[in-house]
Design an enzyme around this catalytic site. Structure first.
Site, mmCIF file in Angstrom:
data_model
loop_
_atom_site.group_PDB
_atom_site.id
_atom_site.type_symbol
_atom_site.label_atom_id
_atom_site.label_comp_id
_atom_site.label_asym_id
_atom_site.label_seq_id
_atom_site.Cartn_x
_atom_site.Cartn_y
_atom_site.Cartn_z
ATOM 1 N NE ARG A 298 13.636 35.202 23.301
ATOM 2 C CZ ARG A 298 13.158 36.102 24.153
ATOM 3 N NH1 ARG A 298 12.063 35.872 24.831
ATOM 4 N NH2 ARG A 298 13.799 37.243 24.331
ATOM 5 C CG HIS A 302 8.768 36.875 22.271
ATOM 6 N ND1 HIS A 302 8.456 35.711 22.931
ATOM 7 C CD2 HIS A 302 7.594 37.360 21.789
ATOM 8 C CE1 HIS A 302 7.155 35.501 22.869
ATOM 9 N NE2 HIS A 302 6.605 36.478 22.179
ATOM 10 C CE1 TYR A 311 14.392 40.030 26.808
ATOM 11 C CE2 TYR A 311 13.469 41.816 25.510
ATOM 12 C CZ TYR A 311 13.747 40.471 25.671
ATOM 13 O OH TYR A 311 13.413 39.577 24.676
#
Length: 405
Positions: A298, A302, A311
């Site tokens: 990805r 998200h 993160y």
């Protein structure tokens, strides 16, 4: 249940299917019992054993097991796959921009996952049935769903936007993993009807930890359902890495349920096309379910409410950008003289036209009804809902009192 009559063309075989035991496939026969995987071993799986037909450099790789499924692909079809990925990415970028401009409430980007979706989507037949999550914009494109119809739900003006029976493409599912159960039940019905169509369910690596997915695996295996579980492992379940979701590669989970699993390079559109064709063929032949793990990434957030920089580092993202699925096929088309500058220029113009059409369509949509969220909560109404509606109405009126909106 009854499926389309065009699907019921030949009886299904009831014999148990062949379990894959070569390459990345794992089945119920001929497999070795493995020792417990340690956390450190799981973290080192940066270069997994997977099916790949096209390298990141755009070079064709021979594969004795899967080459047959793409052997007859023509230069025109290759250009078609490239066009699908480019236009899907353009649509996705436009939707992201529209959300940032306040036209959509939320958007889940597919950036980086175009090959997994277009390859698997083009492997399906019209009489197959697809159960997506909320990110399968490329699969929707392959099934003939108008891109603008995907946006109504994210704008808050409808609960879906298309008729699932028109394209055999179910409405987007927001609840994580539940569509795997829907797909399994539908596939069991297909089998009972004696149809030779197949069902495919999409979900992500995070959803693989949901109980609904585990139950789907159990039921589909026991009832030999004609379903393909297509897991897009994009490495991150929001902010949780895959290594915190599983102690073994995801495709190996199929072993415990008694059906084959295979890991495919999710950034290789040819490999995704070939492996999905193989899995769907198994399903149609009465050989039961298959788990396909498309190992991809990805590249964006998200959803538009997420900040991936909190993160994960740039180094990881840059490493995956070098494996970009569109760039990979672009290189192959150029090296094999299957596309020229005229094709790419024409596609660029088509891409911009699509972006303009999507932008105009969204801005022409009505504003969401702010009070619609109170409707249909209870069939006969409820005092608490009435109270909350009144409070919300008073809140909205306060802006009018101040001369605002």
């Amino acid at each position: 249940m009854t499926v389309e009559s065009s699907a019921a063309r030949k009886p299904r075989r009831t014999a148990a299917g062949k379990a894959g035991t070569t390459g990345s496939k794992t089945g119920t026969t001929g497999t070795k019992r493995t020792t417990r995987t340690t956390r450190s071993t799981a973290k080192k799986s940066t270069d997994p054993d997977l099916v790949q037909l096209l390298t990141p450099e755009g070079e064709r790789v021979e594969n004795a097991e899967y080459d047959a499924y793409v052997a007859g692909i023509s230069p025109e079809e290759l250009r078609g796959l490239y066009r699908d990925m480019v236009l899907t990415r353009r649509f996705d970028a436009e939707a992201t921009a529209l959300q940032r401009q306040g036209e959509l409430g939320l958007w889940a980007s597919l950036l980086g996952q175009e090959a997994a979706q277009i390859g698997s989507g083009r492997a399906t037949r019209p009489d197959d049935y697809v159960f997506p999550t909320y990110r399968e914009h490329g699969v929707a494109w392959c099934r003939g769903v108008d891109p603008t119809n995907l946006l109504g739900m994210f704008r808050g003006v409808n609960n879906g936007g298309w008729d699932p029976n028109s394209n055999n493409f179910h409405l987007y599912t927001i609840v994580i993993g539940s569509q795997a159960l829907h797909a399994t039940g539908y596939a069991m019905g297909v089998a009972k009807d004696g149809a030779d169509s197949a069902v495919i369910a999409y979900f992500g690596d995070g959803a693989s930890s949901q109980g609904d997915v585990a139950e789907s695996f159990t039921f589909s295996a026991v009832y030999n359902a004609p379903v393909v579980f297509f897991c897009q492992n994009n490495q991150w379940a929001i902010s949780e890495p895959t290594e915190k979701q599983t102690r073994v590669p995801l495709y190996q989970r199929a072993q415990g349920y008694g059906f084959p699993g295979v890991r495919v390079d999710g950034n290789d559109v040819l490999a995704c096309l070939a492996v999905t064709k193989w899995a769907l063929e198994r399903a149609r032949n009465g050989e039961g379910p298959t788990l396909v793990e498309a190992y991809t990434y990805r590249m964006g957030a998200h959803t538009t409410s997420d900040d991936p920089t909190r993160y994960r580092g740039d180094e990881e993202r840059l490493a995956w950008e070098a494996k970009d699925p569109i760039l990979r096929l672009h290189r192959y088309l150029e090296a094999s003289n299957h596309a020229d500058e005229g094709f790419f220029a024409e596609l660029e113009a088509e891409s911009e036209a699509l972006g303009k059409r999507v932008r105009e369509a969204v801005r022409a949509m009505p504003d969401p009804d702010r009070f619609a969220l109170f409707e249909n909560v209870y069939a006969d109404g409820h005092a608490l809902v009435d109270e909350e509606r009144a409070q919300f109405a008073a809140y909205q009126a306060s802006f009018a009192d101040e001369g605002g909106h």
